[in-house]
Write an enzyme that holds these catalytic residues in place. Structure first.
Site, mmCIF file in Angstrom:
data_model
loop_
_atom_site.group_PDB
_atom_site.id
_atom_site.type_symbol
_atom_site.label_atom_id
_atom_site.label_comp_id
_atom_site.label_asym_id
_atom_site.label_seq_id
_atom_site.Cartn_x
_atom_site.Cartn_y
_atom_site.Cartn_z
ATOM 1 N N LYS A 256 0.695 -1.219 0.053
ATOM 2 C CA LYS A 256 0.112 -0.015 -0.078
ATOM 3 C C LYS A 256 0.891 1.300 -0.116
ATOM 4 C CE LYS A 256 -3.879 -2.257 2.143
ATOM 5 N NZ LYS A 256 -3.351 -3.644 1.973
ATOM 6 N N VAL B 69 -9.236 -9.689 5.364
ATOM 7 C CA VAL B 69 -10.532 -10.084 4.789
ATOM 8 C C VAL B 69 -10.947 -11.670 5.150
ATOM 9 C CG1 VAL B 69 -9.770 -11.103 2.712
ATOM 10 C CG2 VAL B 69 -11.905 -10.176 2.851
#
Length: 632
Positions: free
Chosen positions: A412, A462
């Site tokens: 990221k 997730v």
């Protein structure tokens, strides 16, 4: 104990009678014209010789019900040894004119048949009896794999009483196995023939209830494809338990089938690692792990502890997480000296004091705020922890004489659209500058930066979210149908971090100069495909039993993560799975002054000024503050 002695005595008596009976038969076979019973007392000598020869191989202690190759080899050794001892007795005593080589060979062969035959018969009778005792609702299995795993699985299955599974066929991984059989079960084809084999079995009314994968090399795309095929036929796919735990015991439950886990589907071939280099780097050194209670930090602590450091310093600002990893290491690595340290990496005075007190030689900096939406809601905290905290840790470690600091970064940080990503990029820049400075001066602490994507099962990721949603019956929430992420197991990621540390700490000029090590994450995975796979793993059907709901991008998110910036051309290293990004750096003194300015803004609550300073320092930062821009 009494029962065991009785069984051993019974076995000795049986073997003695069989050995005695073998001598007349052997004499008749070697010389049909002679009287095989004269003198009769020789049958006792034959029995004694066999029992004596059977002591070293444990003949009397064998379980006939579990007789296998090892037991039959012991019988063969006792038969040959007994025949030789009998021949030696006759030759030395002169009490009997020995029949020469013909009698010796005949005696050994007849003993082998007489001693081994009843054992084989008893084993086959036990297997047949267990097959007749199968429970009425036993499930049919189609095995995948015809190697050692399948062999051990079938052996364990044979020993079960009232077993719950029966094998109806095998799929091998090798073409030349087709048409052969394993333990009486036919190999119907290869894994590539799975759809055809299942279709034929359905037509014949013999469709299995489950498919059991016994070969642990069946992972990744091959396993995912098998599950998709099995789903069309309504057949569940399971994994056989660890083959090393399938030692036949005759006890119920020795055969275990477990669900396939998401790590199996995303798993990739293991790369060769320089374990010796890792051991040389860590052994006998003082090692500090920041963020030791987190997913990456705790796995780093486990793997470092296994390499034998002199002292392992575990630093975290969360008491419970720190206590957990400390207790785990106390159980699994009690010989490693550990010191748990409660501290915040943003606290400069505390970090400097700890570094001066313990003087770590290696520092693994995993402490960070990593959850994108959470940092978007608390941007100043993210900047203070990820950027300023990294600088505090690096400066304190360098001042205390550390030889190496390893920064755990993230994909990221490449073309960031979130405060979290931009703050990690700023941390990368500072550590890169320090590393180049140390390289140019030829002294001081080296800084190694390692960048990778998501790790399976990490806090806030997730996979645990989907697991919780599945437990509630759904729906599974995905932000966007095109969302993709890189995934890697935490163990593999940390192993490659240690590998990068070995390379970065070396003298190879191509592996230094402030470059960023990037873990080869393979191909990105679409999150919606991951959701569908997890629904299948739960034995349910996507979009039918469990809904998948799209909720829209969250603040700071982008659709596609990247591992390399356009101005960071990747270069290979000597180690598979490890790449190098060319450095984009700035003077650490300049970055340090900017970080001081940013920290002042953060402490005063000046959010706009802090984010403006972040934008100046990281020019490629395009803030997706409201989640409305689908950055790729």
């Amino acid at each position: 104990m009494v029962h065991t002695r009785t069984r051993i005595l019974l076995t000795i008596l049986t073997d003695g009678v069989l050995a005695a009976a073998a001598l007349p038969v052997a004499r008749w076979v070697s010389d049909p014209t002679a009287d095989p019973f004269q003198p009769l007392w020789l049958v006792g000598v034959s029995a004694a010789a066999v029992l004596l020869a059977g002591i070293p191989v444990g003949l009397a202690r064998q379980f006939w019900r579990f007789a296998g190759v090892r037991e039959l080899l012991g019988v063969g050794a006792a038969a040959i040894g007994g025949a030789l001892l009998f021949a030696l007795f006759c030759t030395l005593s002169g009490a009997f004119v020995y029949g020469g080589a013909a009698l010796l060979v005949a005696h050994a062969l007849v003993l082998l048949v007489f001693l081994g035959g009843p054992r084989v018969f008893y084993r086959l009778r036990s297997i047949r009896r267990r097959q007749q005792d199968e429970v009425a609702d036993s499930q049919s299995l189609l095995l995948v794999g015809a190697g050692d795993g399948a062999d051990l699985f079938l052996r364990a299955l044979e020993q079960e009483r009232g077993r719950a599974y029966r094998v109806c066929g095998i799929l091998s991984l090798r073409q030349h196995h087709a048409g052969r059989s394993l333990h009486g079960h036919r190999i119907l084809g290869t894994l590539d023939d799975a759809e055809t084999v299942l279709e034929d079995m359905r037509a014949a009314g013999t469709l299995p209830a489950q498919i059991a994968v016994t070969n642990h090399d069946v992972t990744g795309p091959a396993l995912a494809q098998l599950m998709q095929i099995a789903e069309r036929f309504g057949v569940a796919v399971r994994r056989a338990g660890d083959p090393m735990q399938l030692t036949p015991t005759g006890q119920p439950g020795s055969v275990e089938l477990r669900p396939v886990v998401i790590e199996d589907l995303l798993n990739r071939p293991q790369v060769a690692l320089d374990r010796e280099g890792m051991a040389r780097l860590v052994q006998g050194r003082r090692v500090l792990v920041t963020g030791a209670g987190g997913t990456i930090g705790s796995e780093l602590a486990r793997q470092v502890a296994a390499l034998g450091p002199e002292t392992l310093l575990l630093l975290d600002n969360g008491e419970f997480a720190l206590w957990q990893i400390d207790m785990e290491l106390a159980e699994h690595h009690p010989h490693v000296a550990r010191t748990p340290l409660i501290a915040d990496v943003r606290d400069e005075a505390r970090m400097r004091a700890l570094m001066q007190e313990f003087r770590p030689e290696l520092v693994f900096h995993a402490a960070a705020l990593k959850h994108v939406p959470m940092v978007e809601s608390n941007p100043l905290e993210g900047l203070l922890t990820n950027a300023c905290g990294t600088r505090v840790t690096a400066d304190a470690a360098r001042a205390a004489g550390a030889m190496l600091m390893v920064l755990i970064s993230t994909d990221k940080a490449v073309n960031p659209t979130s405060v979290m990503g931009a703050s990690k990029r700023l941390a990368e820049m500072y550590c890169q500058g320090l590393d180049i400075q140390a390289r140019e001066q030829g002294t001081g602490m080296r800084c190694v930066t390692v960048r990778f994507g998501n790790v399976l099962g990490s806090t806030g990721s997730v996979v645990p979210l989907f697991q919780r949603q599945l437990a509630r019956g759904g729906p599974l929430t995905v932000t966007h149908p095109d969302m993709q992420r890189y995934f890697m197991t935490v163990r593999e990621a940390v192993s490659l971090v240690l590998q990068a540390s070995v390379v970065g700490a070396g003298e190879d000029k191509t592996s230094g100069d402030g470059g960023i090590f990037v873990l080869d994450m393979g191909k990105p995975v679409k999150i919606v495909d991951l959701a569908r796979q997890m629904i299948r793993l739960a034995g349910l059907r996507p979009d039918y039993d469990v809904e998948i709901r799209f909720t829209g991008l969250r603040p700071g998110e982008k659709l596609f993560e990247e591992l390399f910036h356009g101005k960071e051309p990747p270069a290979p290293t000597a180690y598979p799975g490890l790449l190098m990004a060319k450095p984009r750096t700035a003077d650490p003194a300049i970055i340090g002054r900017a970080l001081d300015e940013m920290a002042a803004y953060c402490h005063s609550g000046a959010k706009a000024q802090a984010q403006a300073a972040l934008g100046r320092l990281v020019p490629e930062f395009e803030h997706n503050a409201d989640g409305s821009v689908a950055h790729g």
